[in-house]
Design a protein around this motif. Structure first.
Motif, mmCIF file in Angstrom:
data_model
loop_
_atom_site.group_PDB
_atom_site.id
_atom_site.type_symbol
_atom_site.label_atom_id
_atom_site.label_comp_id
_atom_site.label_asym_id
_atom_site.label_seq_id
_atom_site.Cartn_x
_atom_site.Cartn_y
_atom_site.Cartn_z
ATOM 1 N N LEU A 1 0.865 -1.179 0.000
ATOM 2 C CA LEU A 1 0.000 0.000 0.000
ATOM 3 C C LEU A 1 0.899 1.226 0.000
ATOM 4 O O LEU A 1 1.601 1.499 0.966
ATOM 5 C CB LEU A 1 -0.914 -0.020 1.223
ATOM 6 C CG LEU A 1 -1.817 -1.270 1.313
ATOM 7 C CD1 LEU A 1 -2.568 -1.290 2.642
ATOM 8 C CD2 LEU A 1 -2.782 -1.330 0.136
ATOM 9 N N ALA A 2 0.882 1.948 -1.100
ATOM 10 C CA ALA A 2 1.893 2.985 -1.353
ATOM 11 C C ALA A 2 1.749 4.200 -0.448
ATOM 12 O O ALA A 2 2.712 4.918 -0.218
ATOM 13 C CB ALA A 2 1.841 3.418 -2.816
ATOM 14 N N GLY A 3 0.580 4.463 0.072
ATOM 15 C CA GLY A 3 0.403 5.655 0.887
ATOM 16 C C GLY A 3 -0.971 5.698 1.500
ATOM 17 O O GLY A 3 -1.757 4.739 1.401
ATOM 18 N N PRO A 4 -1.330 6.804 2.144
ATOM 19 C CA PRO A 4 -2.596 6.900 2.861
ATOM 20 C C PRO A 4 -3.835 6.614 2.020
ATOM 21 O O PRO A 4 -4.779 5.996 2.509
ATOM 22 C CB PRO A 4 -2.590 8.345 3.371
ATOM 23 C CG PRO A 4 -1.140 8.667 3.531
ATOM 24 C CD PRO A 4 -0.459 7.977 2.395
ATOM 25 N N HIS B 1 -9.233 9.641 11.023
ATOM 26 C CA HIS B 1 -7.833 9.433 11.379
ATOM 27 C C HIS B 1 -7.596 10.082 12.729
ATOM 28 O O HIS B 1 -7.994 11.225 12.970
ATOM 29 C CB HIS B 1 -6.890 10.040 10.338
ATOM 30 C CG HIS B 1 -5.445 9.868 10.698
ATOM 31 N ND1 HIS B 1 -4.722 10.836 11.362
ATOM 32 C CD2 HIS B 1 -4.591 8.823 10.518
ATOM 33 C CE1 HIS B 1 -3.493 10.405 11.567
ATOM 34 N NE2 HIS B 1 -3.383 9.189 11.065
ATOM 35 N N ALA B 2 -6.952 9.339 13.643
ATOM 36 C CA ALA B 2 -6.681 9.828 14.996
ATOM 37 C C ALA B 2 -5.190 9.807 15.247
ATOM 38 O O ALA B 2 -4.498 8.855 14.861
ATOM 39 C CB ALA B 2 -7.405 8.967 16.029
ATOM 40 N N ARG B 3 -4.713 10.829 15.934
ATOM 41 C CA ARG B 3 -3.286 10.906 16.210
ATOM 42 C C ARG B 3 -3.051 11.679 17.490
ATOM 43 O O ARG B 3 -3.752 12.635 17.803
ATOM 44 C CB ARG B 3 -2.551 11.583 15.051
ATOM 45 C CG ARG B 3 -1.026 11.508 15.140
ATOM 46 C CD ARG B 3 -0.395 11.829 13.790
ATOM 47 N NE ARG B 3 1.053 11.679 13.859
ATOM 48 C CZ ARG B 3 1.908 12.706 14.017
ATOM 49 N NH1 ARG B 3 1.448 13.939 14.116
ATOM 50 N NH2 ARG B 3 3.202 12.485 14.064
ATOM 51 N N LEU B 4 -2.049 11.242 18.232
ATOM 52 C CA LEU B 4 -1.636 11.926 19.446
ATOM 53 C C LEU B 4 -0.126 11.851 19.511
ATOM 54 O O LEU B 4 0.452 10.764 19.384
ATOM 55 C CB LEU B 4 -2.243 11.245 20.675
ATOM 56 C CG LEU B 4 -1.934 11.858 22.043
ATOM 57 C CD1 LEU B 4 -2.539 13.251 22.156
ATOM 58 C CD2 LEU B 4 -2.468 10.959 23.150
ATOM 59 N N PRO B 5 0.560 12.980 19.688
ATOM 60 C CA PRO B 5 2.023 12.924 19.784
ATOM 61 C C PRO B 5 2.455 11.980 20.889
ATOM 62 O O PRO B 5 1.778 11.835 21.913
ATOM 63 C CB PRO B 5 2.403 14.374 20.124
ATOM 64 C CG PRO B 5 1.274 15.191 19.605
ATOM 65 C CD PRO B 5 0.052 14.354 19.781
ATOM 66 N N VAL B 6 3.581 11.304 20.675
ATOM 67 C CA VAL B 6 4.097 10.354 21.653
ATOM 68 C C VAL B 6 4.338 11.057 22.969
ATOM 69 O O VAL B 6 4.911 12.150 23.024
ATOM 70 C CB VAL B 6 5.394 9.702 21.137
ATOM 71 C CG1 VAL B 6 6.019 8.836 22.233
ATOM 72 C CG2 VAL B 6 5.097 8.853 19.903
ATOM 73 N N VAL B 7 3.867 10.415 24.045
ATOM 74 C CA VAL B 7 4.078 10.980 25.381
ATOM 75 C C VAL B 7 4.870 9.982 26.203
ATOM 76 O O VAL B 7 4.814 8.786 25.980
ATOM 77 C CB VAL B 7 2.733 11.279 26.084
ATOM 78 C CG1 VAL B 7 1.963 12.345 25.346
ATOM 79 C CG2 VAL B 7 1.899 10.010 26.218
ATOM 80 N N GLY B 8 5.651 10.502 27.164
ATOM 81 C CA GLY B 8 6.381 9.616 28.062
ATOM 82 C C GLY B 8 7.551 8.960 27.381
ATOM 83 O O GLY B 8 7.793 9.102 26.191
ATOM 84 N N GLY B 9 8.293 8.172 28.175
ATOM 85 C CA GLY B 9 9.479 7.516 27.644
ATOM 86 C C GLY B 9 9.516 6.046 27.952
ATOM 87 O O GLY B 9 10.570 5.435 27.939
ATOM 88 N N ALA C 1 -10.609 11.110 4.759
ATOM 89 C CA ALA C 1 -10.362 11.627 3.413
ATOM 90 C C ALA C 1 -9.397 12.796 3.444
ATOM 91 O O ALA C 1 -8.549 12.942 2.551
ATOM 92 C CB ALA C 1 -11.685 12.049 2.766
ATOM 93 N N ASP C 2 -9.488 13.648 4.475
ATOM 94 C CA ASP C 2 -8.547 14.758 4.597
ATOM 95 C C ASP C 2 -7.150 14.241 4.897
ATOM 96 O O ASP C 2 -6.148 14.753 4.371
ATOM 97 C CB ASP C 2 -8.994 15.706 5.711
ATOM 98 C CG ASP C 2 -10.274 16.444 5.372
ATOM 99 O OD1 ASP C 2 -10.690 16.397 4.198
ATOM 100 O OD2 ASP C 2 -10.857 17.061 6.280
#
Length: 326
Positions: free
Chosen positions: A200-203, A240-248, A313-314
């Motif tokens: 799958l080449a991309g989104p 589409h859902a996203r959250l920046p990585v938190v913690g280590g 779609a966005d």
């Protein structure tokens, strides 16, 4: 409310931290940690943290007779009902050698299972109640055929259970080709490519493949994309859902935490956007801790409010640089 997990091939995760890994050299470990694991066990652990006794969490599956102590301790500490069938032999150990930014995995062999053991697991999965959710996840031990997960899904669906499936390879392929399909499935990009039969080449192609899988009759398809977030396709649309990585903390088990968040949200009757927020926040929250654990519920809820949700779609038309990560 009852949430069940089925883990047919659990594992003890032994993480060894080193300064560096040099083949052929003698090393002195900085630290060693052992956790009862396996995908469904991790899911059950996170569910117990989230509900805190407000729901009955049952861990079912198979467990080696020779070394059950780590699992029994986890279940007792978190109030998880132990429904694991004991079989002869040892539960496998997965050794992770963590050195600098790299992790080397050594997976040891474990017990073999037979039809009688699987039949006992199925007997313990009878009579789900209204609203109950069962998560079938992980690999299969030696002795069980690739059709095992498909058969479990069919049996559960016939009883009226809602089923979330998270497996890979031939077991996933058989389950997705079966007549009785799970209510929800969570492949990663590589697993979705295996189902599609091509890269799958991309989104845009990822979204099309996910929607194609949902069109087969699966109510919810979630594609985990690592640092690129996750794609959620359901009857209400695609997000589409996203959250920046938190913690280590360790990323081991983050996917299982996402499955726990999805299962909990489904059991709680939440809509697609809230399912996406909860699944994404569970995965991010797990990164703040070692082992199959979540922080306090208030911390997870705070992360849920920070999750960025956009129409799929966005996302497909204007992805972030990390959007196509596995």
């Amino acid at each position: 409310m009852i949430l069940r997990t089925v883990t047919l091939n659990p594992a003890i995760d032994q993480t060894v931290t080193l300064d560096r890994l040099v083949p052929g050299a003698v090393h002195r470990a900085q630290a060693v940690r052992r956790n009862a694991g396996g995908k469904g066990v991790n899911v059950a652990s996170c569910l117990a943290d989230w509900f805190g006794g407000a729901a009955r969490i049952e861990a079912l599956g198979l467990l080696g007779d020779d070394n059950p102590a780590a699992f029994e301790a986890l279940f007792a500490a978190k109030g998880i009902t132990d429904g694991m069938v004991r079989v002869p032999g040892e539960t496998r150990t997965n050794i992770k050698l963590v050195a600098e930014s790299d992790t080397t995995d050594i997976n040891l062999p474990g017990f073999a299972a037979d039809d009688a053991a699987l039949a006992e697991v199925r007997a313990r999965l009878q009579d789900p109640g209204p609203g109950d959710v069962t998560v079938v996840s992980g690999s299969l031990p030696g002795g069980l055929p690739a059709e095992t997960c498909a058969a479990l899904v069919a049996g559960l669906r016939a009883q009226g259970a809602r089923v979330v499936l998270d497996t890979s390879g031939p077991p996933l392929a058989r389950a997705l080709a079966a007549a009785a399909l799970p209510d929800a499935v969570k492949p990663n990009r590589h697993e979705l490519e295996d189902w599609a039969g091509h890269p799958l080449a991309g989104p845009t192609e990822i979204l099309a493949a996910a929607e194609g899988l949902r069109a087969r009759g699966i109510g919810l398809v979630v594609v985990s994309l690592g640092a690129g977030g996750a794609l959620f396709c359901g009857a209400e649309g695609a997000l589409h859902a996203r959250l920046p990585v938190v913690g280590g903390g360790s990323s081991v088990g983050a996917g299982d935490a996402m499955v726990a968040g999805i299962a909990a949200a489904l059991a709680e009757g939440k809509g697609l956007e809230d399912v996406a927020r909860q699944g994404t926040a569970f995965a991010a929250a797990k990164l703040t801790l070692t082992g199959p654990n979540l922080p306090a519920r208030a911390e997870v809820e705070a992360l849920m409010r920070r999750v960025t949700i956009i129409p799929a779609a966005d996302w497909a038309g204007n992805p972030t640089p990390a959007a196509a990560n596995r």
